[in-house]
Structures are given as structure tokens and as C-alpha cells.
Scaffold this motif. Structure first.
Motif, PDB file in Angstrom:
ATOM      1  N   ILE A  49       0.688  -1.332   0.050  1.00  0.00           N
ATOM      2  CA  ILE A  49       0.152   0.543  -0.564  1.00  0.00           C
ATOM      3  C   ILE A  49       0.740   1.107  -0.068  1.00  0.00           C
ATOM      4  N   GLY A  50       2.212   1.309   1.030  1.00  0.00           N
ATOM      5  CA  GLY A  50       2.619   1.959   0.987  1.00  0.00           C
ATOM      6  C   GLY A  50       3.491   2.374  -0.562  1.00  0.00           C
ATOM      7  N   ILE A  51       4.071   1.748  -1.359  1.00  0.00           N
ATOM      8  CA  ILE A  51       4.839   1.830  -2.386  1.00  0.00           C
ATOM      9  C   ILE A  51       3.677   2.106  -3.329  1.00  0.00           C
ATOM     10  N   PHE A  52       2.128   1.673  -3.546  1.00  0.00           N
ATOM     11  CA  PHE A  52       1.362   2.285  -3.972  1.00  0.00           C
ATOM     12  C   PHE A  52       0.834   3.481  -3.982  1.00  0.00           C
ATOM     13  N   ILE A  53       0.845   3.785  -2.818  1.00  0.00           N
ATOM     14  CA  ILE A  53       0.832   5.528  -2.739  1.00  0.00           C
ATOM     15  C   ILE A  53       1.475   6.260  -2.880  1.00  0.00           C
ATOM     16  N   GLY A 122      -4.790   0.052 -10.480  1.00  0.00           N
ATOM     17  CA  GLY A 122      -3.769   0.901 -10.256  1.00  0.00           C
ATOM     18  C   GLY A 122      -2.913   1.332 -10.446  1.00  0.00           C
ATOM     19  N   MET A 123      -1.809   0.532 -10.796  1.00  0.00           N
ATOM     20  CA  MET A 123      -0.184   0.412 -10.659  1.00  0.00           C
ATOM     21  C   MET A 123      -0.437   0.331 -12.303  1.00  0.00           C
ATOM     22  N   ALA A 124      -1.194  -0.691 -12.463  1.00  0.00           N
ATOM     23  CA  ALA A 124      -0.949  -1.189 -14.755  1.00  0.00           C
ATOM     24  C   ALA A 124      -1.526   0.483 -14.962  1.00  0.00           C
ATOM     25  N   SER A 125      -2.349   0.996 -14.495  1.00  0.00           N
ATOM     26  CA  SER A 125      -3.367   2.563 -15.012  1.00  0.00           C
ATOM     27  C   SER A 125      -2.076   3.359 -14.992  1.00  0.00           C
ATOM     28  N   ILE A 252      14.095  -0.632  -4.548  1.00  0.00           N
ATOM     29  CA  ILE A 252      13.486  -0.359  -3.461  1.00  0.00           C
ATOM     30  C   ILE A 252      11.606  -1.559  -4.238  1.00  0.00           C
ATOM     31  N   ILE A 253      11.974  -2.310  -5.477  1.00  0.00           N
ATOM     32  CA  ILE A 253      10.962  -2.993  -5.786  1.00  0.00           C
ATOM     33  C   ILE A 253      11.339  -4.142  -5.423  1.00  0.00           C
ATOM     34  N   THR A 254      13.225  -4.512  -5.529  1.00  0.00           N
ATOM     35  CA  THR A 254      13.527  -5.360  -5.263  1.00  0.00           C
ATOM     36  C   THR A 254      13.908  -6.140  -4.077  1.00  0.00           C
ATOM     37  N   ALA A 255      13.503  -4.816  -2.971  1.00  0.00           N
ATOM     38  CA  ALA A 255      13.323  -5.344  -1.740  1.00  0.00           C
ATOM     39  C   ALA A 255      12.368  -5.037  -1.227  1.00  0.00           C
ATOM     40  N   TYR A 256      11.493  -5.582  -2.023  1.00  0.00           N
ATOM     41  CA  TYR A 256       9.695  -5.531  -1.455  1.00  0.00           C
ATOM     42  C   TYR A 256       9.450  -6.919  -2.203  1.00  0.00           C
ATOM     43  N   ALA A 257      10.407  -7.462  -3.059  1.00  0.00           N
ATOM     44  CA  ALA A 257      10.179  -8.948  -3.210  1.00  0.00           C
ATOM     45  C   ALA A 257      10.408 -10.188  -2.344  1.00  0.00           C
ATOM     46  N   VAL A 258      11.848  -9.216  -2.036  1.00  0.00           N
ATOM     47  CA  VAL A 258      12.489 -10.152  -0.476  1.00  0.00           C
ATOM     48  C   VAL A 258      12.116 -10.021   0.076  1.00  0.00           C
ATOM     49  N   LEU A 259      11.580  -8.949   0.726  1.00  0.00           N
ATOM     50  CA  LEU A 259      10.320  -9.311   2.059  1.00  0.00           C
ATOM     51  C   LEU A 259       9.224  -9.824   2.043  1.00  0.00           C
ATOM     52  N   GLY A 260       8.490 -10.257   0.435  1.00  0.00           N
ATOM     53  CA  GLY A 260       7.642 -11.061   0.352  1.00  0.00           C
ATOM     54  C   GLY A 260       8.207 -12.374   0.575  1.00  0.00           C
TER      55      GLY A 260
END
Length: 266
Positions: A49-53, A122-125, A252-260
Motif C-alpha cells: 500500500i505504501g509503494i502504491f501511495i 491502479g499500478m497498471a493504470s 525498492i521493488i526488489t527489496a519489496y519482493a525479498v520481503l514478500g
């Protein structure tokens, strides 16, 4: 409602998201989409949610325009939530009304799936709203360029995707125009039995398909008249440049993936 769909439309601007390399936006969106549904951990969802905002805030896309464009997906999310409420029997009973029982697991699962769908669309848009079709084509062609070794038509595939995105808003406008024309002739899309409503849709799809084929033929003739022969031997007027900001976004996106992955293992 259809005319407000944002997917495939572009809003000119000079925001941070507009200035990013299309390759970083495409790779970042792909990673984000792949790992969005990988974990149910609350921390992972909060980060998503934070990344999207953050992405929406730096895009400078008008808030009213964005939410108008999300009305259709909002209906789908609402239907998904109802299905989970009435069909999921996990967890404790929240309330019961005659033969309908709502469980806490159904509510939780419905909110999780609905929230993820909203973020995903939302991200795709935002990608198409902040990236021109030409940049999307160049980015896709560059990312898939290693496939040229196996004689894969990379340029043609990227060009086809770009054309599809470009004509998506056009088809929506055409659908709205045909619908209004049919309503002016007395057609009703909100009354009658379900079968009757399905039959009223046919007069929309037939002229829409005819118009789509006509546009495709006109585009093909125009391309042939200008000597288009595909990607072989073509040069590019605009060059793509990878900047430090693009590396930061991918990090940032890679860190997000690692967190997942970590929250999935815990």
C-alpha cells in the motif's frame, strides 16, 4: 462509465514517474505484480500500500480522474467481496441473517483480494497514464531484444502491444457511442430478463467488431503506404537512458519482493 477507464490512456506531465525510463517502470511493475499475491503477512501488505501511495503521489495524476477511472474495477472488487462473505466459512461468525452467515475469514479474505486487485489495476493504470505508447514500445523492444538471437519478432511484438494499448481507449469511446445510438433508437440495457439483456448487447458488439476491423485495415494500409517493413534495419530517433533514479526504483521493488519471500517463509 467505460469512458473513464484509464488503462491505455496517457496524461502528459513532467513528474518523477513521467521521467523514469520505461524499462524500469515495466520491470518494476512486473516484479510488483508477481509478488503482490505471494504473502498474507500484514507488514507485506502495508508495504504494498505504501509503494502504491508513493507511486500515485509522485505521478501527479489528478485524484478525481484516477478514482473515476477505477469505478469499473470497484464494481468487480465489490462483487468479489460479496462472494467471499457468502461463500467463505472460515473463522468466527460475525453475524447471521436468516440463512446467511458471515464469517470473519470471509471478510478478511474479501478485503485482501479486493485490496490487491485495486492496487494491481491502479499500478497498471499509472504505467500507461505516465508513459507514452512510443516509450512503451521502445522499452518492451529493448527488454526482449535478447530473444532476437532465436529469430523472435521482438519489434513486431512490442509494436503490436503498443497498438493494442493505444486503441483500447478508442474502442471504449466507440462502444459508448454505439450504446448511446442504440439507446436513442429505443434499446434498453437495464430492463427485462437476463436473456433479453444479453440479446440487446449483440447490436453493440457487431458494429464494434466491424469498426475495429475497419480501423485495423486503415492502419495497415497507412503503414504500407509509408514503407513500414518491420524492425529489420530500423533506427531510433529517441534513445533510452538509464538513470540513478531508475536504479533506486528497481532497488525498492526488489527489496519489496525479498520481503514478500521472507514473510512467506516465516
Amino acid at each position: 462509465m467505460l469512458e473513464h477507464i484509464a488503462l491505455g490512456q496517457y496524461l502528459p506531465g513532467s513528474s518523477v514517474l513521467h521521467r523514469l525510463d520505461p524499462r524500469s517502470k515495466l520491470v518494476g511493475l512486473l516484479i510488483f505484480m508477481l509478488f503482490l499475491f505471494i504473502s498474507r503477512h500484514p507488514l507485506f501488505l502495508v508495504v504494498a500500500i505504501g509503494i502504491f501511495i508513493w507511486t500515485f503521489s509522485v505521478s501527479k495524476v489528478p485524484l478525481i480522474y484516477f478514482f473515476k477511472s477505477m469505478r469499473l474495477i470497484g464494481i468487480i472488487i465489490f462483487i468479489t467481496l460479496l462472494l467471499q462473505l457468502f461463500m467463505n466459512n472460515d473463522g468466527e461468525v460475525l453475524f447471521q441473517f436468516f440463512s446467511v452467515t458471515v464469517y470473519s475469514g470471509g471478510l478478511t479474505e474479501g478485503l485482501l483480494i479486493g485490496g490487491r486487485l485495486f492496487i494491481l489495476v491502479g499500478m497498471a493504470s499509472l504505467l500507461t497514464l505516465t508513459t507514452t505508447p512510443v516509450d512503451l514500445t521502445d522499452g518492451l523492444e529493448t527488454l526482449f531484444s535478447p530473444l532476437k538471437k532465436w529469430r523472435f519478432p521482438v519489434h513486431e511484438m512490442a509494436f503490436m502491444i503498443s497498438i493494442a494499448l493505444r486503441f483500447f481507449p478508442t474502442l471504449i469511446e466507440e462502444t459508448a457511442r454505439i450504446t448511446k445510438a442504440q439507446m436513442a433508437r429505443g434499446a434498453s440495457f437495464s430492463h427485462g430478463s437476463p436473456w433479453k439483456r444479453v440479446k440487446t448487447i449483440i447490436p453493440i458488439f457487431v458494429p464494434l467488431i466491424v469498426q475495429s476491423l475497419k480501423r485495423a485495415e486503415e492502419l495497415a494500409v497507412a503503414m504500407e503506404a509509408r514503407g513500414y517493413v518491420g524492425g529489420e534495419g530500423r533506427t531510433k530517433y529517441r534513445q533510452l537512458y538509464w538513470k540513478g533514479l531508475d536504479t533506486l526504483v528497481i532497488s525498492i521493488i526488489t527489496a519489496y519482493a525479498v520481503l514478500g519471500v521472507l514473510t512467506r517463509l516465516l
